[in-house]
Enzyme design. Structure first.
Site, short mmCIF file in Angstrom:
data_model
loop_
_atom_site.label_atom_id
_atom_site.label_comp_id
_atom_site.label_asym_id
_atom_site.label_seq_id
_atom_site.Cartn_x
_atom_site.Cartn_y
_atom_site.Cartn_z
N LEU A 156 0.88 -1.15 0.03
CA LEU A 156 0.06 0.01 0.13
C LEU A 156 0.96 1.26 0.14
O LEU A 156 0.67 1.99 0.79
CB LEU A 156 -0.93 -0.07 1.24
CG LEU A 156 -2.15 0.91 0.87
CD1 LEU A 156 -3.16 0.28 0.29
CD2 LEU A 156 -2.79 1.01 2.56
N GLY A 157 1.70 1.44 -0.95
CA GLY A 157 2.38 2.88 -1.41
C GLY A 157 1.64 3.65 -2.18
O GLY A 157 0.40 3.47 -2.15
N SER B 151 1.34 -4.88 3.83
CA SER B 151 2.53 -4.43 3.45
C SER B 151 3.34 -4.56 4.80
O SER B 151 3.07 -5.11 5.79
CB SER B 151 2.29 -2.88 3.46
OG SER B 151 1.61 -2.49 4.55
N ARG B 152 4.62 -3.98 4.55
CA ARG B 152 5.64 -4.25 5.64
C ARG B 152 5.10 -3.98 7.06
O ARG B 152 5.15 -4.47 8.15
CB ARG B 152 6.95 -3.54 5.58
CG ARG B 152 8.04 -4.49 4.62
CD ARG B 152 9.12 -3.39 4.17
NE ARG B 152 8.62 -2.40 3.48
CZ ARG B 152 9.27 -1.58 2.89
NH1 ARG B 152 10.73 -1.60 3.35
NH2 ARG B 152 9.07 -0.39 2.30
N VAL C 89 0.96 -5.43 -11.36
CA VAL C 89 1.64 -4.44 -12.11
C VAL C 89 2.89 -4.03 -11.21
O VAL C 89 3.38 -2.84 -11.35
CB VAL C 89 0.73 -3.00 -12.13
CG1 VAL C 89 -0.43 -3.21 -12.80
CG2 VAL C 89 0.36 -2.74 -10.68
N ARG D 195 6.52 -6.41 -10.27
CA ARG D 195 7.44 -7.14 -10.79
C ARG D 195 7.07 -8.73 -11.20
O ARG D 195 6.69 -9.16 -10.12
CB ARG D 195 8.59 -6.92 -10.44
CG ARG D 195 9.41 -5.47 -10.58
CD ARG D 195 10.08 -5.20 -11.90
NE ARG D 195 10.35 -3.77 -11.80
CZ ARG D 195 9.91 -2.84 -12.26
NH1 ARG D 195 8.75 -2.76 -12.39
NH2 ARG D 195 10.48 -1.70 -12.25
N GLU E 97 11.31 -10.57 -19.04
CA GLU E 97 10.94 -9.78 -20.06
C GLU E 97 11.71 -9.45 -21.22
O GLU E 97 12.86 -9.44 -20.86
CB GLU E 97 10.19 -8.24 -19.40
CG GLU E 97 9.18 -8.67 -18.58
CD GLU E 97 8.57 -7.20 -17.77
OE1 GLU E 97 9.25 -6.25 -17.98
OE2 GLU E 97 7.82 -7.50 -16.74
N HIS F 108 4.14 -4.82 -20.17
CA HIS F 108 4.90 -3.88 -19.27
C HIS F 108 4.73 -2.31 -19.45
O HIS F 108 5.60 -1.89 -19.69
CB HIS F 108 6.26 -3.97 -18.79
CG HIS F 108 7.02 -3.69 -17.73
ND1 HIS F 108 8.01 -4.12 -17.13
CD2 HIS F 108 6.51 -2.44 -16.92
CE1 HIS F 108 8.21 -3.50 -15.86
NE2 HIS F 108 7.35 -2.68 -15.95
O1 GLV Z 1 7.54 -0.63 -14.13
C1 GLV Z 1 7.86 0.45 -14.22
C2 GLV Z 1 8.40 1.41 -13.30
O2 GLV Z 1 9.10 0.87 -12.24
O3 GLV Z 1 8.46 2.39 -13.37
#
Ligand code: GLV
Length: 320
Positions: free
Chosen positions: A158-159, A180-181, A236, A238, A267, A285
């Protein structure tokens, strides 16, 4: 006057645009124009290079072997939010400053995460294929998807991006929880300190966290089984945050319901098994990239480089 030199590794997808919009500000050193192995190029041409611009997203790694070839390096600017492709301990040890994309992409990445979730649940891309392939008139009705409104959705990380996703999902009447942490005292959502518990109590997981030693393959077999057979994963973050092989097996065997994936382990190579799965939506991506973010990112990169060369504070420094 001699232009400040910037070594470009990658190069970032915005680079041609950046170069055309900001001419005569920097001398860009472009290894891809020379027919030399990278380390040989660097030891021949980049010994006095102080600033480096690198692509993000994992396909170009800034390793200690590369850093060793750059004795004058003082600044790394990455065109990404993520910094998992940089050898951070080595850069810190050498006192190299780092700038990234800051919060520039949060809204775009969140829009895409919600878009992928809607697509998987409501079968938007699958329905599009059904119509285009002429199957509607041959096979009749297309199977219904699943409802988004009111669903229990778990956000991993939750950044800034995760918070934007949560805000959007509240608009759909979803019940948002997160892992989250640490618990965020201001966040009005249920907190699970353990991602397994989060999965067991939600119907979709949206991966928004950074790739670190702690999040590497965090979404493993047990987490996917806890999510269950109708559960959806959207990534979204990695590719390496999910055990990709296990996810593919779970998708094929119906142990999870579907996936919306913007990122992958290796990728731009995407496992072909995913191509035939109708419950999977694939994206190259591209979650962070809109025309608007490309324009803003180019300005931000240039502002960071100019700050460095004029000895003023970076605009979007990466701080520990
Ligand atoms: O994946 C995209 C980024 O890290 O900006």
């Amino acid at each position: 006057m001699e232009l400040p030199q910037v070594l470009v590794l990658g190069p970032p997808s915005i680079f041609p645009y950046l170069e055309s919009q900001f001419p005569n500000r920097f001398f860009f050193l472009k290894p891809w124009l020379y027919n030399l192995p990278l380390t040989q190029f660097l030891t021949s041409y980049a010994q006095s290079t102080q600033a480096l611009l690198i692509r993000g997203g994992g396909s170009t790694q800034l390793t200690s072997a590369i850093i060793d070839c750059l004795p004058s390096l003082k600044l790394v600017v990455t065109s990404s939010v993520g910094v998992d492709h940089l050898d951070l301990p080595e850069l810190r040890r050498r006192g190299v400053a780092i700038a990234n994309a800051g919060n520039l992409f949060s809204e775009d990445a969140a829009d895409m995460a919600v878009g992928l979730l809607i697509d998987v649940l409501r079968k938007v891309s699958a329905g599009d294929r059904f119509v285009r392939q002429g199957l509607w008139s041959k096979k009749g009705d297309f199977p219904p998807g699943l409802k988004l409104s009111g669903k229990r959705i778990g956000i991993v990380g939750l950044g800034k991006i995760g918070s934007e996703v949560a805000k959007r999902l509240e608009g759909f009447g979803c019940k948002v929880s997160y892992n989250s942490r640490t618990k965020k005292s201001m966040a009005p959502y249920s907190y699970y300190s353990n991602v397994y518990e989060l999965a067991a109590n939600t119907e979709a997981l949206i991966i928004c966290c950074a790739l670190t030693k702690e999040t590497y393959r965090l979404i493993n077999k047990e987490v996917m089984q806890a999510l269950g057979k109708d559960g959806v994963i959207v990534n979204v973050g990695r590719g390496l945050i999910i055990d990709e092989k296990e996810m593919i097996r779970c998708l094929i065997q119906g142990e999870i319901g579907g996936a919306g994936l913007d990122v992958f382990e290796n990728e731009p190579n995407v496992p072909e098994e995913l191509f035939n799965l109708d419950n999977v939506v694939l994206s190259p991506h591209n979650a962070v990239m809109t025309y608007e973010s490309k324009v803003e990112l180019s300005k931000l990169v240039v502002n960071n480089l100019e700050a460095f060369f004029s000895n003023t504070p970076l605009v979007s420094p990466v701080v520990d």
